[in-house]
Motif scaffolding. Sequence first.
Motif, PDB file in Angstrom:
ATOM      1  N   LEU A   1      35.527  39.061  46.038  1.00  0.00           N
ATOM      2  CA  LEU A   1      36.672  38.882  46.927  1.00  0.00           C
ATOM      3  C   LEU A   1      36.471  37.705  47.873  1.00  0.00           C
ATOM      4  CD1 LEU A   1      37.209  42.670  47.660  1.00  0.00           C
ATOM      5  CD2 LEU A   1      38.680  41.215  46.264  1.00  0.00           C
ATOM      6  N   GLU A   2      35.214  37.348  48.115  1.00  0.00           N
ATOM      7  CA  GLU A   2      34.916  36.142  48.920  1.00  0.00           C
ATOM      8  C   GLU A   2      33.992  35.230  48.126  1.00  0.00           C
ATOM      9  OE1 GLU A   2      33.534  38.140  52.689  1.00  0.00           O
ATOM     10  OE2 GLU A   2      34.960  36.695  53.502  1.00  0.00           O
ATOM     11  N   GLY A   3      34.196  35.163  46.825  1.00  0.00           N
ATOM     12  CA  GLY A   3      33.276  34.416  45.986  1.00  0.00           C
ATOM     13  C   GLY A   3      31.987  35.215  45.817  1.00  0.00           C
ATOM     14  N   GLU A   4      30.973  34.577  45.265  1.00  0.00           N
ATOM     15  CA  GLU A   4      29.710  35.289  45.092  1.00  0.00           C
ATOM     16  C   GLU A   4      28.564  34.380  45.522  1.00  0.00           C
ATOM     17  OE1 GLU A   4      28.025  37.590  45.486  1.00  0.00           O
ATOM     18  OE2 GLU A   4      27.902  38.850  43.693  1.00  0.00           O
ATOM     19  N   ARG A   5      27.536  35.026  46.071  1.00  0.00           N
ATOM     20  CA  ARG A   5      26.306  34.304  46.403  1.00  0.00           C
ATOM     21  C   ARG A   5      25.298  34.584  45.278  1.00  0.00           C
ATOM     22  NH1 ARG A   5      25.005  35.409  52.619  1.00  0.00           N
ATOM     23  NH2 ARG A   5      25.593  37.546  52.105  1.00  0.00           N
TER      24      ARG A   5
ATOM     25  N   ASP B   1      28.787  31.057  43.431  1.00  0.00           N
ATOM     26  CA  ASP B   1      30.087  30.559  42.984  1.00  0.00           C
ATOM     27  C   ASP B   1      31.121  30.949  44.049  1.00  0.00           C
ATOM     28  OD1 ASP B   1      32.454  29.904  41.781  1.00  0.00           O
ATOM     29  OD2 ASP B   1      32.042  30.961  39.904  1.00  0.00           O
ATOM     30  N   ALA B   2      31.259  30.055  45.024  1.00  0.00           N
ATOM     31  CA  ALA B   2      32.121  30.377  46.169  1.00  0.00           C
ATOM     32  C   ALA B   2      33.587  30.479  45.773  1.00  0.00           C
ATOM     33  CB  ALA B   2      31.951  29.316  47.262  1.00  0.00           C
ATOM     34  N   SER B   3      33.963  29.856  44.665  1.00  0.00           N
ATOM     35  CA  SER B   3      35.385  29.841  44.299  1.00  0.00           C
ATOM     36  C   SER B   3      35.769  31.028  43.430  1.00  0.00           C
ATOM     37  CB  SER B   3      35.724  28.547  43.578  1.00  0.00           C
ATOM     38  OG  SER B   3      35.056  28.504  42.343  1.00  0.00           O
ATOM     39  N   SER B   4      34.799  31.800  42.976  1.00  0.00           N
ATOM     40  CA  SER B   4      35.137  32.963  42.145  1.00  0.00           C
ATOM     41  C   SER B   4      35.976  33.938  42.963  1.00  0.00           C
ATOM     42  CB  SER B   4      33.864  33.654  41.646  1.00  0.00           C
ATOM     43  OG  SER B   4      34.196  34.654  40.701  1.00  0.00           O
ATOM     44  N   ARG B   5      36.828  34.710  42.271  1.00  0.00           N
ATOM     45  CA  ARG B   5      37.707  35.652  42.955  1.00  0.00           C
ATOM     46  C   ARG B   5      37.615  37.018  42.289  1.00  0.00           C
ATOM     47  NH1 ARG B   5      36.949  33.212  46.418  1.00  0.00           N
ATOM     48  NH2 ARG B   5      38.208  31.779  47.640  1.00  0.00           N
ATOM     49  N   GLY B   6      38.119  38.020  42.995  1.00  0.00           N
ATOM     50  CA  GLY B   6      38.017  39.392  42.528  1.00  0.00           C
ATOM     51  C   GLY B   6      38.975  39.698  41.393  1.00  0.00           C
ATOM     52  N   ALA B   7      38.620  40.706  40.603  1.00  0.00           N
ATOM     53  CA  ALA B   7      39.507  41.145  39.517  1.00  0.00           C
ATOM     54  C   ALA B   7      39.385  42.648  39.342  1.00  0.00           C
ATOM     55  CB  ALA B   7      39.154  40.444  38.210  1.00  0.00           C
ATOM     56  N   PHE B   8      40.539  43.267  39.143  1.00  0.00           N
ATOM     57  CA  PHE B   8      40.610  44.646  38.687  1.00  0.00           C
ATOM     58  C   PHE B   8      41.106  44.563  37.259  1.00  0.00           C
ATOM     59  CE2 PHE B   8      40.732  47.604  42.465  1.00  0.00           C
ATOM     60  CZ  PHE B   8      39.954  48.565  41.864  1.00  0.00           C
ATOM     61  N   ALA B   9      40.286  44.912  36.295  1.00  0.00           N
ATOM     62  CA  ALA B   9      40.688  44.753  34.890  1.00  0.00           C
ATOM     63  C   ALA B   9      40.560  46.084  34.172  1.00  0.00           C
ATOM     64  CB  ALA B   9      39.820  43.702  34.209  1.00  0.00           C
ATOM     65  N   GLY B  10      41.314  46.214  33.090  1.00  0.00           N
ATOM     66  CA  GLY B  10      41.251  47.441  32.300  1.00  0.00           C
ATOM     67  C   GLY B  10      42.108  48.555  32.868  1.00  0.00           C
TER      68      GLY B  10
ATOM     69  N   PHE C   1      31.037  43.503  32.226  1.00  0.00           N
ATOM     70  CA  PHE C   1      31.178  42.925  33.566  1.00  0.00           C
ATOM     71  C   PHE C   1      30.798  41.436  33.541  1.00  0.00           C
ATOM     72  CE2 PHE C   1      29.093  41.787  37.582  1.00  0.00           C
ATOM     73  CZ  PHE C   1      30.018  42.195  38.540  1.00  0.00           C
ATOM     74  N   ARG C   2      29.673  41.142  32.900  1.00  0.00           N
ATOM     75  CA  ARG C   2      29.247  39.733  32.813  1.00  0.00           C
ATOM     76  C   ARG C   2      30.249  38.921  31.999  1.00  0.00           C
ATOM     77  NH1 ARG C   2      22.753  40.114  32.371  1.00  0.00           N
ATOM     78  NH2 ARG C   2      22.962  37.870  32.274  1.00  0.00           N
ATOM     79  N   ALA C   3      30.718  39.533  30.902  1.00  0.00           N
ATOM     80  CA  ALA C   3      31.686  38.822  30.059  1.00  0.00           C
ATOM     81  C   ALA C   3      32.990  38.586  30.826  1.00  0.00           C
ATOM     82  CB  ALA C   3      31.953  39.615  28.787  1.00  0.00           C
ATOM     83  N   LEU C   4      33.355  39.548  31.665  1.00  0.00           N
ATOM     84  CA  LEU C   4      34.574  39.394  32.455  1.00  0.00           C
ATOM     85  C   LEU C   4      34.448  38.190  33.389  1.00  0.00           C
ATOM     86  CD1 LEU C   4      37.361  40.526  33.318  1.00  0.00           C
ATOM     87  CD2 LEU C   4      36.162  41.946  34.989  1.00  0.00           C
ATOM     88  N   TYR C   5      33.291  38.081  34.058  1.00  0.00           N
ATOM     89  CA  TYR C   5      33.083  36.936  34.950  1.00  0.00           C
ATOM     90  C   TYR C   5      33.158  35.621  34.176  1.00  0.00           C
ATOM     91  CZ  TYR C   5      30.722  33.410  37.707  1.00  0.00           C
ATOM     92  OH  TYR C   5      30.414  32.240  38.342  1.00  0.00           O
ATOM     93  N   GLU C   6      32.453  35.579  33.042  1.00  0.00           N
ATOM     94  CA  GLU C   6      32.473  34.352  32.241  1.00  0.00           C
ATOM     95  C   GLU C   6      33.888  34.070  31.735  1.00  0.00           C
ATOM     96  OE1 GLU C   6      30.131  32.165  31.950  1.00  0.00           O
ATOM     97  OE2 GLU C   6      28.700  33.382  33.090  1.00  0.00           O
ATOM     98  N   GLY C   7      34.600  35.146  31.379  1.00  0.00           N
ATOM     99  CA  GLY C   7      35.940  34.981  30.819  1.00  0.00           C
ATOM    100  C   GLY C   7      36.942  34.449  31.831  1.00  0.00           C
ATOM    101  N   VAL C   8      36.874  34.939  33.055  1.00  0.00           N
ATOM    102  CA  VAL C   8      37.884  34.519  34.041  1.00  0.00           C
ATOM    103  C   VAL C   8      37.516  33.192  34.702  1.00  0.00           C
ATOM    104  CG1 VAL C   8      38.641  36.872  34.505  1.00  0.00           C
ATOM    105  CG2 VAL C   8      36.876  35.836  35.958  1.00  0.00           C
ATOM    106  N   LYS C   9      36.266  32.762  34.528  1.00  0.00           N
ATOM    107  CA  LYS C   9      35.797  31.555  35.213  1.00  0.00           C
ATOM    108  C   LYS C   9      36.705  30.341  34.977  1.00  0.00           C
ATOM    109  CE  LYS C   9      31.277  29.518  35.874  1.00  0.00           C
ATOM    110  NZ  LYS C   9      29.891  29.595  35.398  1.00  0.00           N
ATOM    111  N   PRO C  10      37.040  30.029  33.721  1.00  0.00           N
ATOM    112  CA  PRO C  10      37.920  28.860  33.527  1.00  0.00           C
ATOM    113  C   PRO C  10      39.298  29.047  34.159  1.00  0.00           C
ATOM    114  CG  PRO C  10      37.303  29.839  31.404  1.00  0.00           C
ATOM    115  CD  PRO C  10      36.597  30.622  32.462  1.00  0.00           C
ATOM    116  N   VAL C  11      39.755  30.294  34.230  1.00  0.00           N
ATOM    117  CA  VAL C  11      41.055  30.546  34.868  1.00  0.00           C
ATOM    118  C   VAL C  11      40.926  30.319  36.368  1.00  0.00           C
ATOM    119  CG1 VAL C  11      42.930  32.186  35.155  1.00  0.00           C
ATOM    120  CG2 VAL C  11      41.549  32.231  33.070  1.00  0.00           C
ATOM    121  N   THR C  12      39.828  30.794  36.951  1.00  0.00           N
ATOM    122  CA  THR C  12      39.588  30.596  38.378  1.00  0.00           C
ATOM    123  C   THR C  12      39.594  29.118  38.709  1.00  0.00           C
ATOM    124  OG1 THR C  12      38.026  32.398  38.175  1.00  0.00           O
ATOM    125  CG2 THR C  12      38.082  31.254  40.276  1.00  0.00           C
ATOM    126  N   GLU C  13      38.896  28.357  37.874  1.00  0.00           N
ATOM    127  CA  GLU C  13      38.787  26.926  38.166  1.00  0.00           C
ATOM    128  C   GLU C  13      40.157  26.267  38.131  1.00  0.00           C
ATOM    129  OE1 GLU C  13      35.754  25.826  35.413  1.00  0.00           O
ATOM    130  OE2 GLU C  13      34.210  26.743  36.685  1.00  0.00           O
TER     131      GLU C  13
END
Lengths: 495, 495
Positions: free
Chosen positions: B334-338, B343-352, B474-486
Amino acid sequence: MTYTLGVDIGTYQTKGVLVDDKGRVVAVARRDHEMIVPRPGWAEHRAEEDWWGDFVQVTRDLLAGSGIDPTEIACVATSAIGPCMLPVDGQGRPLMNGVLYGVDTRAEAEITELTDRIGEETILATCGNALTSQSVGPKILWLKRNHPELFDRTEAIFTSTSFLTFRLTGEKVIDHYTAANFSPLYDVDRQDWTDALASDIIALDKLPRLMWSSEIAGTVTPEAAAETGLAPGTPVTCGTIDAAAEAVSVGLTRPGDMMMMYGSTIFIIQAVSGRVTDPRLWYAPWLFEGEHASMAGLATSGTLTHWFRDQFARELPRETAFPDLAREAADTPAGANGILFLPYFSGERTPIHDPRAKGTFFGLNLTHTRGDMYRALLEGIAHGTAHVIETYGEIGQAPTRVLAVGGGTQNAIWLQATSDIGKVPQILREKSIGASYGNAFLAACAAGLAERGDIDRWNPVTQQVEPDPGAALEGQHDLFKRLYLQTKDIMADLS
Amino acid sequence: MHSGETGPVFIGIDVGTSSVKAVMGAPGGARLDAYSGHHDTDRPSPGAALQNPAAWMHHVEAALHRFAAHPRAGDVVAIGITSQVNTHLPTDALGMPLHPALTWQDTRAAAQAARLDAAIDPDAKTRALGAPIPIDASHALARMAWFAETAPGMWSEAVHLMLPKDHIIARLTGEVVTDPLSSVGLVGTDLRYAGAVLALIDEAADRLPPLRDPLDIVGRVRDGLPFAGVPVANGTMDAWASMFGLGVAADGEAMYLSGTSEVLGLISSDRPGAPGIITFPDWRGITLHAGPTQSGGASLGWVARLLGRDIGDLSSLAGAAHITATSPLFLPHLEGERAPLWDASSRGAFAGLTLSTGPAEMVAAVMEGVAFAARLAIEAIEQSGARRITALRHGGGGARSDIWCGIRADALGRRLDRVAAPEAGAMGALVMAGVASGEMPDLAQAARSLVVTDRSFEPDPSASALAEDRFAAFRALYEGVKPVTERLRHGRRGD
């Protein structure tokens, strides 16, 4: 004065209208019934009580309420949930409850078996639609396999409107639009029943006679007159499925017209100039001979607003929760402050046809509010709808006129987002009575009281929603599609 | 009831980001008394995050007054101090503040930081500090440059730049000192100031307090305050102190500290390092490999607000949910990740999400998602220290929920030993006071004597087997949404 009567049987309610020859509503009557769920995945109505019983009661209420002379009714038209599968005996008596449309998933095994045996491409080529829970053919096979004693006594398979028309007139008929859902038993090019794909389901002479919804199937019998209060000899059309009648009610007339129904799901019917073969879209002959329709639908839409309210707005009074949420969403700019929403809470139908797709809120940060999330939800449904509109564009059938209808059109943000993201204007009409009003118009056309174009006078356009080119959602639509593609395998694994 | 007991008593004080916490304890794990007082962060302009040092001192004095009334106050032999770091205040020669403190969250010195970082050769900096530590907006030198530019009059009068703990020690004892572990980015592996870095700013070396060992007694409480004459231990930064406060002091032991955000740390004398993990200089044979994540209690507070629930009710709600293969996934960025992603630009997701997802499932997903974020950091610190964790101590406010602890044990697939006292930082300062006073021979024995656990949480075999698959998703979700976040970010830049 001359009148027409339109009656529509819904999943939970029957609604009837008595309309004069200028399209003015003289009386409205309603009657509720239940959807019977004998076990998970099954959905039924009692044909005698819920269909015929409701028709009789609503008709009697309309006659009593309006005080008109039944002989002044020029024509009766019906529509109902459909396609349904109702086996009847030689006297047209139901042998079991009516099995409802796609919400009833009892024939999954038969769908798989028939698809494997015939081949999906052959089914699509002949029937225009793949076999799904909407298809009646597999449900007849289910009956034959699981209740051979009933099947042996079956003299005809009716859909809901066939049953009503039979009780009114003694005729065993079905319209082509509904029959196109009898895959794999209906050939859309020949517009006739076929046993070429599967000869072991049922003898074709047990299927109703095919007609167009604009045609008169017969006249009210003395017995039916005694029950309903209608005059003996009153003409009756052969009826159709409710969504088609709804499309008629808002003026779906010429190729390029698209009805967009904002209900518990978004359902779309577009008039097209010929058969559509794209596997992402459904096809059926239209209600009038020589006309065609292409259909699409999201899996869940209006239902999501209820889900959202139940999760995030528990403290709001039930009667004001939706207006309150709409106000909160209105405080959020278009784009929902960066939240993207995938509305695939029940999987998705058109255009991705992915039963394992899931819902997602994405782009969340600590400052987001309930209004941001609700706006994202409405925009997400609009993205899904825009995706369907694009699909029509890809096959050269971009809509030239979008006719919006249904309870969801009262949600201004949802309606506007659909125009903004779908890049289409939307037309709203004065009356939103629904399918029963469309039936009254179809009856007027069949009786020669009205012409197709008269719907513009019957139900005039009152509002046009214009796409706002300034709404900063352009890039978001591509991200919406990208988000699905990037996460679909993960969501499939969560199934 | 304690009046009959004898032996030494210690006090630990922690000036945290949102509150001052203090504990009074004795060998055997007796937590005799505790104090907690909240202080505010002012955010008057974008990027600004200020605190008033007087508010800290107010709470420190209130804690000491409270403890002075305890029956065993007379047995207190030492007081230890810890605090947030990368929070700085300019003071006069006596340690009195000349300006509000800029907290570690204040980003306004970013331009000065970039200039300083560019002014030193990266290889020279790495040689000086023992690691490629960036000079960012929270670095002491960036703060000095910022004060010099924005408040030159004040800055010319300033004698010292202090951390909160330095300030409290100065106020309690009159002594001006700091410690090398708190002086992040200023000291080399020899735990002395790195001249090559300090040379970037004129007089930097003069304004930084002298370094003393964290276990040194640096002064005595001055007259006029409670506990006058009692020795005060130097202590160190909160991450280190919390580690001791969780009883972690030997190779192979690890901490999982849960507050607004979370910190994972492992002691290992091997130091190959790992991307995204901070390996501290060796101090007294202890090498800490640590990673702070960005999510934690803040995620739970966020979902409580959206669901309209009291945060205290969330655990019982989550307890009603059973995490299965089809449960939703939450990405808590929700505030990126340390650590370890930074990855400060990453954002939260509720998926599934599906229509059957309710508040219980959502809260359980948030708890699990926070635990998965911690698991990423745990796996990275094990890589950084090149060893498996032998014991994982769990503490902080976020560890109070038994339900959440159970979800964490399953999600991590590891046993968690929860520490009884919730104020880990203050407990750590108390442990350090115990050693500094000479009453305890070393940190490991002091931790064993002063810190007790109240419950162990064993992973459920089937739940942790399921968690393996869900962690992969969970890891795949982060990798998957990364290009969308960018792209979401780039898209918004043009708004």
